[in-house]
Design an enzyme around this catalytic site. Sequence first.
Site, mmCIF file in Angstrom:
data_model
loop_
_atom_site.group_PDB
_atom_site.id
_atom_site.type_symbol
_atom_site.label_atom_id
_atom_site.label_comp_id
_atom_site.label_asym_id
_atom_site.label_seq_id
_atom_site.Cartn_x
_atom_site.Cartn_y
_atom_site.Cartn_z
ATOM 1 N N SER A 49 5.250 18.914 33.208
ATOM 2 C CA SER A 49 5.569 19.212 34.593
ATOM 3 C C SER A 49 6.895 18.557 34.963
ATOM 4 O O SER A 49 7.166 17.414 34.563
ATOM 5 C CB SER A 49 4.487 18.651 35.520
ATOM 6 O OG SER A 49 3.228 19.206 35.249
ATOM 7 N N THR B 233 3.678 19.394 38.855
ATOM 8 C CA THR B 233 4.616 19.896 39.853
ATOM 9 C C THR B 233 3.854 20.588 40.968
ATOM 10 O O THR B 233 4.252 20.530 42.136
ATOM 11 C CB THR B 233 5.614 20.869 39.214
ATOM 12 O OG1 THR B 233 6.125 20.289 38.012
ATOM 13 C CG2 THR B 233 6.759 21.164 40.149
ATOM 14 N N ALA B 234 2.754 21.271 40.617
ATOM 15 C CA ALA B 234 1.947 21.936 41.645
ATOM 16 C C ALA B 234 1.494 20.940 42.705
ATOM 17 O O ALA B 234 1.583 21.207 43.916
ATOM 18 C CB ALA B 234 0.742 22.609 40.992
ATOM 19 N N HIS C 77 -0.639 29.321 37.386
ATOM 20 C CA HIS C 77 -0.696 30.311 36.306
ATOM 21 C C HIS C 77 -1.306 31.635 36.760
ATOM 22 O O HIS C 77 -1.039 32.122 37.844
ATOM 23 C CB HIS C 77 -1.444 29.735 35.095
ATOM 24 C CG HIS C 77 -0.816 28.502 34.523
ATOM 25 N ND1 HIS C 77 0.544 28.309 34.463
ATOM 26 C CD2 HIS C 77 -1.377 27.397 33.976
ATOM 27 C CE1 HIS C 77 0.785 27.128 33.899
ATOM 28 N NE2 HIS C 77 -0.353 26.560 33.607
#
Length: 287
Positions: free
Chosen positions: A62, A112-113, A156
């Site tokens: 990430s 990162t999400a 995703h």
Amino acid sequence: MSTTTGEPLRIAYSPCPNDTFVFDAWAHGRVPGAPALDVTFADIDLTNGMAERGELDVLKVSYAVLPWVLEEYALLPCGGALGRGCGPLVLTREPGLDLTGRTVAVPSERSTAYLLFRLWAADVLPEGVGKVVVLPFHEIMPAVRDGRVDAGLVIHEARFTYQDYGLHCLADMGEHWESTTGLPIPLGAIIARRSLGAERLRALAESARTSVRMAWDDPEASRPYVRAHAQELDPAVADQHIGLYVNEFTADLGDSGYAAVRGLLTRAAAEGLVPAIAPGSLDFPRG
């Protein structure tokens, strides 16, 4: 016949379609002059931990984990995942649910999400959520559907399938990021050990870039590899996944890609979510 050279390079990336599509040619020895790969498949939360512990030579991680690993690893300018219209989503059973004080499942606190979620929440939920729980990303939608959590942050292919679970999109983290910054959404990065040296790092970047271009030139060649590691995923969804996450930024971050990464990490550091990165630490050695 393999055209790879030297000792195998230890690499870890996910079994998701975008990664297997990107690395297919390289992993199977079809990139001329590239080193052989010793591949470990692991979800992003595991590769983030591997990077923090200094394991392996090359990893897909990430962007959010970079502040903790840039001393030992260099960011490669290709092979990763950035884009537009491809951000994480917050899903709920009820449309328009107020998340203040609620329980939210996320795939990783170093993803990162999650960083994009925290930046979104700082803007729209001044009193904050109640509790954050970490679940493997494939468990998040069932947990929301079954009422075990109030909301879930998904990544995703979940953006293509969440309606099958009877869920609603409360907010799109990428939409919020793009509307507030004008920049593409930085998601997954390819990093390589700095101790490999500048010349070898440049060669690795070129191998990754060539592998991407070979996949674009002959998409059918990668299908067996993609299918083998996404067996439960509908082929049409796998194609959508690849089409969304493998784009011009995968071949080269370019100025806007680097601006997005710097923007994410600078803003996150200002919010106290990550350590500040050292000047020049994102720079890639040029020939």
